[in-house]
Design a protein around this motif. Structure first.
Motif, PDB file in Angstrom:
ATOM      1  N   SER A 262       0.858  -1.201   0.000  1.00  0.00           N
ATOM      2  CA  SER A 262       0.000   0.000   0.000  1.00  0.00           C
ATOM      3  C   SER A 262       0.891   1.246   0.000  1.00  0.00           C
ATOM      4  O   SER A 262       0.594   2.249  -0.662  1.00  0.00           O
ATOM      5  CB  SER A 262      -0.989   0.001   1.167  1.00  0.00           C
ATOM      6  N   TYR A 263       2.014   1.151   0.707  1.00  0.00           N
ATOM      7  CA  TYR A 263       2.963   2.283   0.743  1.00  0.00           C
ATOM      8  C   TYR A 263       3.582   2.510  -0.648  1.00  0.00           C
ATOM      9  O   TYR A 263       3.621   3.643  -1.145  1.00  0.00           O
ATOM     10  CB  TYR A 263       4.036   1.964   1.778  1.00  0.00           C
ATOM     11  N   GLN A 266       1.095   3.948  -3.278  1.00  0.00           N
ATOM     12  CA  GLN A 266       0.879   5.389  -3.123  1.00  0.00           C
ATOM     13  C   GLN A 266       2.089   6.177  -3.599  1.00  0.00           C
ATOM     14  O   GLN A 266       1.960   7.220  -4.236  1.00  0.00           O
ATOM     15  CB  GLN A 266       0.578   5.724  -1.660  1.00  0.00           C
ATOM     16  N   GLY A 267       3.277   5.663  -3.294  1.00  0.00           N
ATOM     17  CA  GLY A 267       4.508   6.332  -3.731  1.00  0.00           C
ATOM     18  C   GLY A 267       4.583   6.399  -5.250  1.00  0.00           C
ATOM     19  O   GLY A 267       4.940   7.432  -5.832  1.00  0.00           O
ATOM     20  N   ARG A 269       2.034   6.278  -7.338  1.00  0.00           N
ATOM     21  CA  ARG A 269       0.998   7.184  -7.839  1.00  0.00           C
ATOM     22  C   ARG A 269       1.437   8.641  -7.664  1.00  0.00           C
ATOM     23  O   ARG A 269       1.245   9.474  -8.553  1.00  0.00           O
ATOM     24  CB  ARG A 269      -0.331   6.940  -7.110  1.00  0.00           C
ATOM     25  N   ALA A 270       2.034   8.933  -6.506  1.00  0.00           N
ATOM     26  CA  ALA A 270       2.499  10.313  -6.266  1.00  0.00           C
ATOM     27  C   ALA A 270       3.594  10.668  -7.278  1.00  0.00           C
ATOM     28  O   ALA A 270       3.602  11.776  -7.831  1.00  0.00           O
ATOM     29  CB  ALA A 270       3.017  10.450  -4.837  1.00  0.00           C
ATOM     30  N   GLU A 274      -0.042  12.079  -9.249  1.00  0.00           N
ATOM     31  CA  GLU A 274      -1.382  12.048  -8.638  1.00  0.00           C
ATOM     32  C   GLU A 274      -1.357  12.725  -7.279  1.00  0.00           C
ATOM     33  O   GLU A 274      -0.361  12.629  -6.550  1.00  0.00           O
ATOM     34  CB  GLU A 274      -1.822  10.588  -8.423  1.00  0.00           C
ATOM     35  N   ASP A 275      -2.474  13.362  -6.946  1.00  0.00           N
ATOM     36  CA  ASP A 275      -2.595  13.943  -5.615  1.00  0.00           C
ATOM     37  C   ASP A 275      -3.220  12.861  -4.722  1.00  0.00           C
ATOM     38  O   ASP A 275      -4.301  12.365  -5.018  1.00  0.00           O
ATOM     39  CB  ASP A 275      -3.507  15.176  -5.711  1.00  0.00           C
ATOM     40  N   ILE A 276      -2.509  12.484  -3.648  1.00  0.00           N
ATOM     41  CA  ILE A 276      -3.026  11.415  -2.780  1.00  0.00           C
ATOM     42  C   ILE A 276      -3.345  12.031  -1.422  1.00  0.00           C
ATOM     43  O   ILE A 276      -2.431  12.226  -0.604  1.00  0.00           O
ATOM     44  CB  ILE A 276      -1.988  10.297  -2.586  1.00  0.00           C
ATOM     45  N   GLN A 279      -1.511  10.951   2.052  1.00  0.00           N
ATOM     46  CA  GLN A 279      -0.532   9.956   1.576  1.00  0.00           C
ATOM     47  C   GLN A 279       0.356   9.431   2.698  1.00  0.00           C
ATOM     48  O   GLN A 279       0.842  10.197   3.543  1.00  0.00           O
ATOM     49  CB  GLN A 279       0.354  10.560   0.475  1.00  0.00           C
ATOM     50  N   THR A 281       3.550   8.634   3.924  1.00  0.00           N
ATOM     51  CA  THR A 281       4.895   9.015   3.490  1.00  0.00           C
ATOM     52  C   THR A 281       5.897   8.844   4.629  1.00  0.00           C
ATOM     53  O   THR A 281       5.517   8.858   5.801  1.00  0.00           O
ATOM     54  CB  THR A 281       4.932  10.473   2.953  1.00  0.00           C
ATOM     55  N   GLN A 306      11.677  10.257   0.017  1.00  0.00           N
ATOM     56  CA  GLN A 306      10.643  11.047   0.698  1.00  0.00           C
ATOM     57  C   GLN A 306      11.210  11.813   1.894  1.00  0.00           C
ATOM     58  O   GLN A 306      10.495  12.574   2.528  1.00  0.00           O
ATOM     59  CB  GLN A 306       9.511  10.116   1.160  1.00  0.00           C
TER      60      GLN A 306
END
Ligand SMILES: Cc1cc2nc3c(=O)[nH]c(=O)nc-3n(C[C@H](O)[C@H](O)[C@H](O)COP(=O)(O)OP(=O)(O)OC[C@H]3O[C@@H](n4cnc5c(N)ncnc54)[C@H](O)[C@@H]3O)c2cc1C
Ligand code: SF4
Length: 488
Positions: A262-263, A266-267, A269-270, A274-276, A279, A281, A306
């Motif tokens: 899941s981490y 999201q990373g 996609r960012a 993409e705006d998460i 997020q 992070t 990050q």
């Protein structure tokens, strides 16, 4: 043969350096340095290939890539021919040339007494030059069979199968539950290992060849497996093995303890812009990654980019040896201490570390990890050594302990596909499941593995499906499921 004296004249391995760590940590681009590409070095390395009577690298590569042939062609400057030979066995060398762990190199005959030929680097150069020269074009089927195939899952296995079957003249639709095509290549592997435009470029080629893509559709939910089978002449399950191995110890439900995927998703996609909202992070946090494999290594590189305060990887087992151990002789692919690009970038790695508890604060957020020294028992099991516990500060814990297998709940309920006792999908040597006309390939069939195996299985399953639909096939089948099991 490439240069007959090449391996005598050049004894060292030369690969382009990665971009400097402080520079690459500032972006998500590939660590590979485009400026390091060098024609002279490439030819020198290709020229080291000895064209052995028995090229063990063929056996090392699950795709059976024709390595000595394309090394020779690159050494002679026949780039276009080298590209043809590479594409003869590999649909997506731009993926494997970037992220394959290169088991071919550990079985290179030169590796017996000097460093192996830089096979993977020659491979990626062949395909990158091919794209740059506009040589990668659609292969449109000469005739249409009128047969239809649904491929479920758009990872490397599904894509390889879909491309092979479309080129054989079948009408192929790829169903993908996610919003984008690519499977783990898209939302697992971070851009610093492989930028996503490589996937988009291939998908564009496949679309021009006639493969149809249907994103945002989950088979088993939006359309049942039964209905899918009724609509198509054959179905390929290429849904991967996404069920993550959990660590059910005290404190597992604390905030800040997450599965790695899941981490990483999201990373990714960012990084794609993409705006998460909210997020997950690593910025400013003490990060602990549990698990020392590819997924864990990708978490390290992501967390460092990050701006993590610290990154510690915990592995329950012993530190692997730096050199090939005696019980894993050439030409096997040995289990040795690996230093990935992310490991080079920072963080610490601890071995023999058994996590016994996630310790939280009063707000229910993880504060530290309690670990003990792993003890090896006479029966082969591993347990924490009593009295050796210590706490390591942690604000974010990422569980990257591998995957237990495919998701099969809807498949079992909606089809006649039988499962093994371990809830894996039963299949024959020809990738067929127990449900007529339904096949399985890639991680969904063999368990979590590698991109090169996914492509190899996708190609082989495509040959089996073509034969099922047409009575015979001319599609190459690099490996049978039985060979896969033997080599796993
Ligand atoms: C973080 C990470 C890093 C990795 N790094 C490397 C590496 O560096 N080198 C390497 O060789 N391998 C690596 N791997 C392994 C490699 O990515 C996989 O072995 C490979 O992607 C498997 O391909 P696949 O096509 O079988 O499945 P996947 O790539 O998992 O694709 C399966 C697809 O099916 C879709 N799907 C699932 N169920 C359904 C459904 N019911 N309906 C519709 N769609 C569905 C999923 O959304 C997914 O897109 C890594 C894996 C991870 C997790
Ligand atoms: S796909 Fe992997 S194993 Fe095969 S030649 Fe390329 S790097 Fe080697």
């Amino acid at each position: 043969m490439a240069d007959p004296r090449g391996f005598l004249k050049v004894r060292e391995r030369e690969v382009p350096a990665y971009r400097p760590v402080p520079v690459r940590l500032r972006d998500w681009k590939e660590v590979r340095d485009e400026l390091g590409r060098d024609e002279v070095v490439l030819k020198r390395q290709a020229g080291r290939c000895m064209d052995c009577g028995i090229p063990f690298c063929h056996q090392g590569c699950p795709l059976g890539n024709l390595i000595p042939e394309w090394n020779d062609l690159m050494w002679r400057g026949q780039d276009a021919d080298a590209l043809d030979r590479l594409h003869a066995t590999n649909n997506f060398p731009e993926f494997t040339g970037r992220i394959c762990p290169a088991p071919c190199e550990t079985s290179c005959v030169l590796g017996i007494n000097q460093p192996a030929v830089t096979i993977k680097n020659v491979e990626v150069e062949i395909i990158d030059r091919g794209f740059e020269a506009g040589r990668v074009t659609p292969h449109i089927a000469q005739r249409h069979t009128g047969r239809t195939v649904a491929v479920v899952g758009s990872g490397p296995a599904g894509l390889a199968a879909a491309q092979q079957l479309t080129r054989a003249g079948h009408t192929v639709a790829v169903y993908e539950r996610s919003d984008r095509i690519g499977g783990l290549l898209r939302y697992g592997v971070p851009d610093f290992k492989m930028e996503k435009h490589h996937i988009d470029r291939r998908v564009a080629q496949m679309e021009r060849e006639g493969t149809r893509f249907r994103t945002g559709i989950e088979i088993g939910k939006d359309l049942t497996w039964e209905d899918l089978r009724a609509r198509y002449d054959a179905v390929l399950i290429a849904t991967g093995a996404p069920v993550e191995r959990d660590l059910p110890i005290p404190g597992r439900d604390l905030d800040g303890v997450h599965f790695a995927m899941s981490y990483l998703e999201q990373g990714n996609r960012a990084a794609a812009g993409e705006d998460i909202p909210g997020q997950l992070t690593a910025e400013g946090k003490h990060v602990i990654v549990i698990g020392g494999g590819d997924t864990g290594s990708d978490c390290i590189g992501t967390a460092l980019r990050q701006g993590a305060a610290s990154v510690t990887t915990l592995a329950i087992g012993k530190k692997p040896p730096v050199d090939r151990p005696g019980n894993q002789p050439w030409p096997t692919d040995p289990r040795v201490f690996e230093v990935s690009s992310s490991h080079e970038e920072g963080g610490t790695r601890e071995y023999l570390a058994s996590t016994v508890e996630f310790v939280g604060d009063e707000s229910g957020h993880v504060r530290s990890l309690r670990v003990a020294v792993t003890q090896y028992n006479p029966d082969g099991s591993r347990t924490p050594t009593p009295g050796t516990e210590r706490d390591i500060p942690a604000d974010l814990v990422l569980i990257a302990m591998g995957f237990t297998g495919p998701e099969v709940t809807s498949l079992a309920a909606q089809s006649q596909v039988a499962l093994t006792a371990r809830r894996h999908i039963e299949r024959t040597d020809d990738y067929a499941t127990t449900h007529d006309g339904v096949f399985v390939a890639g991680d969904a069939g063999r368990g979590a593995s590698l991109v090169v195996w996914a492509i190899a299985e996708g190609r082989a399953a495509a040959a089996a499906i073509d034969e099922y639909l047409s009575g015979s096939t001319e599609l190459p089948a690099p490996v049978t499921a039985h060979q896969v099991a033997l080599r796993a």
